[in-house]
Scaffold this motif. Structure first.
Motif, mmCIF file in Angstrom:
data_model
loop_
_atom_site.group_PDB
_atom_site.id
_atom_site.type_symbol
_atom_site.label_atom_id
_atom_site.label_comp_id
_atom_site.label_asym_id
_atom_site.label_seq_id
_atom_site.Cartn_x
_atom_site.Cartn_y
_atom_site.Cartn_z
ATOM 1 N N MET A 1 0.838 -1.190 0.000
ATOM 2 C CA MET A 1 0.000 0.000 0.000
ATOM 3 C C MET A 1 0.875 1.243 0.000
ATOM 4 O O MET A 1 1.908 1.282 0.667
ATOM 5 C CB MET A 1 -0.920 0.022 1.224
ATOM 6 C CG MET A 1 -2.025 -1.014 1.182
ATOM 7 S SD MET A 1 -3.043 -0.965 2.660
ATOM 8 C CE MET A 1 -1.897 -1.641 3.860
ATOM 9 N N ASN A 2 0.436 2.234 -0.753
ATOM 10 C CA ASN A 2 1.130 3.512 -0.806
ATOM 11 C C ASN A 2 0.529 4.442 0.232
ATOM 12 O O ASN A 2 -0.656 4.770 0.147
ATOM 13 C CB ASN A 2 0.985 4.112 -2.208
ATOM 14 C CG ASN A 2 1.804 5.383 -2.385
ATOM 15 O OD1 ASN A 2 2.206 6.014 -1.399
ATOM 16 N ND2 ASN A 2 2.043 5.760 -3.631
ATOM 17 N N SER A 5 -1.491 7.355 -1.040
ATOM 18 C CA SER A 5 -2.769 7.101 -1.724
ATOM 19 C C SER A 5 -3.402 5.851 -1.129
ATOM 20 O O SER A 5 -3.583 4.841 -1.807
ATOM 21 C CB SER A 5 -2.553 6.937 -3.233
ATOM 22 O OG SER A 5 -1.672 5.858 -3.493
ATOM 23 N N GLU A 8 -6.826 4.358 -2.739
ATOM 24 C CA GLU A 8 -6.706 3.623 -3.993
ATOM 25 C C GLU A 8 -5.894 2.348 -3.832
ATOM 26 O O GLU A 8 -6.332 1.259 -4.219
ATOM 27 C CB GLU A 8 -6.065 4.517 -5.052
ATOM 28 C CG GLU A 8 -5.917 3.833 -6.409
ATOM 29 C CD GLU A 8 -5.304 4.758 -7.454
ATOM 30 O OE1 GLU A 8 -4.955 4.265 -8.544
ATOM 31 O OE2 GLU A 8 -5.173 5.964 -7.167
ATOM 32 N N SER A 9 -4.688 2.462 -3.244
ATOM 33 C CA SER A 9 -3.834 1.282 -3.110
ATOM 34 C C SER A 9 -4.414 0.294 -2.106
ATOM 35 O O SER A 9 -4.280 -0.920 -2.263
ATOM 36 C CB SER A 9 -2.423 1.694 -2.697
ATOM 37 O OG SER A 9 -2.423 2.353 -1.443
ATOM 38 N N ALA A 12 -7.174 -1.769 -3.828
ATOM 39 C CA ALA A 12 -6.608 -2.790 -4.716
ATOM 40 C C ALA A 12 -6.046 -3.954 -3.903
ATOM 41 O O ALA A 12 -6.228 -5.130 -4.252
ATOM 42 C CB ALA A 12 -5.520 -2.172 -5.592
ATOM 43 N N TRP A 13 -5.356 -3.632 -2.811
ATOM 44 C CA TRP A 13 -4.801 -4.676 -1.937
ATOM 45 C C TRP A 13 -5.917 -5.523 -1.338
ATOM 46 O O TRP A 13 -5.824 -6.755 -1.287
ATOM 47 C CB TRP A 13 -3.976 -4.021 -0.832
ATOM 48 C CG TRP A 13 -3.507 -4.961 0.229
ATOM 49 C CD1 TRP A 13 -2.427 -5.785 0.195
ATOM 50 C CD2 TRP A 13 -4.118 -5.174 1.511
ATOM 51 N NE1 TRP A 13 -2.317 -6.501 1.362
ATOM 52 C CE2 TRP A 13 -3.341 -6.149 2.194
ATOM 53 C CE3 TRP A 13 -5.234 -4.633 2.148
ATOM 54 C CZ2 TRP A 13 -3.662 -6.593 3.480
ATOM 55 C CZ3 TRP A 13 -5.555 -5.078 3.431
ATOM 56 C CH2 TRP A 13 -4.764 -6.047 4.084
ATOM 57 N N HIS A 148 5.107 -0.482 7.630
ATOM 58 C CA HIS A 148 4.666 -1.432 6.628
ATOM 59 C C HIS A 148 5.033 -2.862 7.020
ATOM 60 O O HIS A 148 4.258 -3.801 6.793
ATOM 61 C CB HIS A 148 5.278 -1.088 5.269
ATOM 62 C CG HIS A 148 4.500 -0.072 4.505
ATOM 63 N ND1 HIS A 148 4.476 1.248 4.857
ATOM 64 C CD2 HIS A 148 3.686 -0.200 3.425
ATOM 65 C CE1 HIS A 148 3.697 1.907 4.019
ATOM 66 N NE2 HIS A 148 3.199 1.056 3.140
#
Length: 300
Positions: A1-2, A5, A8-9, A12-13, A148
């Motif tokens: 993940m960003n 963002s 959005e990320s 998607a994840w 992270h």
């Protein structure tokens, strides 16, 4: 993940992880059914129909059930002397459908709370700190990397629990409908936490008081009358037995005997409880704290 963002990320994840978990849930369910069919056959001489729809035969063999287990677990099995022993199939049993939507909701809640939500919270906290300089300095970037890493671990543990939820649920619900099952017991994953070790040490719980009374209570090893080990322990219910924390690989299994279910692990943890808690006269919060210290000091 960003972290710049997350919406959005993170979305998607989450979509990728949910698809992965759905596939693993199917595998977990298939393995649980194969385990239960073989385990029940070895315990009672009777088994359940295959999980897949189709005509149900009147009987099978231990060898066929072992082959099915080896197939779904992708393991190699060696022939056993009793492979040809016949096993009757209880054809009046119906497997319950997997509650897919409920499991999806649980998976999304677990993944979000242990993944994107943790990242969002920590990034927001860092951005609000007045004493910090630029958010692209080396210290902050290292914090992001550490975040992270730690979040990846917690999210992986959440995904692990959601992946095996289907198998655990199948065994739990099937055993509640199984007329041959008389109760349940917790089986350790080999490195249990204090709570799980306590559940394992309790041996079996029964579907009814009549079942427990009818079979009598087998005296646990090291106990004079079979009752001492229960005198100071927290009460255990099926709801307790089927609680699983992140990273836990213990399992609750049905029992088919009218005597207590005492595995070597159950004996071992019961002995430890008696030595650490009962013999020292501990109870309540004091007992729980002492038990936790004891188990954590011996975990690998």
């Amino acid at each position: 993940m960003n972290p710049l963002s997350l919406a959005e990320s993170g979305s998607a994840w989450l979509a990728y992880m949910l698809a992965l978990i759905r596939g693993e849930r199917r595998r977990s369910r298939d393995q649980a059914a194969a385990f239960l069919r073989l385990y029940r056959a070895m315990e009672t001489g009777y088994t359940l129909p295959p999980l897949q729809d189709g005509p149900v035969a009147e009987a099978t063999t231990l060898g066929a059930l072992r082959e099915d287990w080896a197939r779904v677990t992708e393991t190699i099995r060696t022939p056993e002397p009793d492979d040809a022993d016949p096993v009757r199939i209880d054809g009046d049993f119906d497997w319950l459908e997997e509650p897919v939507e409920a499991f999806d909701r649980a998976a999304v809640a677990s993944l979000v709370s242990q993944g994107p939500a943790k990242v969002r919270e920590r990034v927001a906290q860092a951005a609000e700190e007045q004493t910090r300089g630029r958010l692209d300095d080396a210290g902050f970037l290292q914090e992001l990397e550490d975040l992270h890493t730690s979040t990846g671990t917690t999210a992986a543990n959440a995904a692990d629990r959601e992946a095996i939820r289907a198998g655990r649920d199948l065994i739990n619900r099937a055993s509640q409908e199984d007329r041959r099952a008389v109760g349940w017991a917790r089986v350790t994953d080999g490195n249990p936490c204090a709570f799980c070790a306590m559940l394992v040490s309790r041996g079996a719980i029964y579907k009814s008081r009549a079942t427990a009374a009818g079979g009598g209570r087998r005296k646990p090893k090291g106990s004079a009358d079979g009752r001492n080990r229960d005198s100071r322990r927290p009460p255990v219910t099926l709801q307790d037995l089927t609680r699983y924390h992140y990273g836990c690989h213990c399992q609750t299994v049905p029992i088919y005997s009218r005597t207590d279910f005492w595995t070597p692990d159950a004996h071992g943890y019961a002995d430890q409880w008696e030595r650490v808690i009962t013999n020292n006269g501990l109870s309540g919060a004091e007992a729980r704290a002492a038990w936790r210290r004891h188990i954590e000091s011996n975990r690998s």
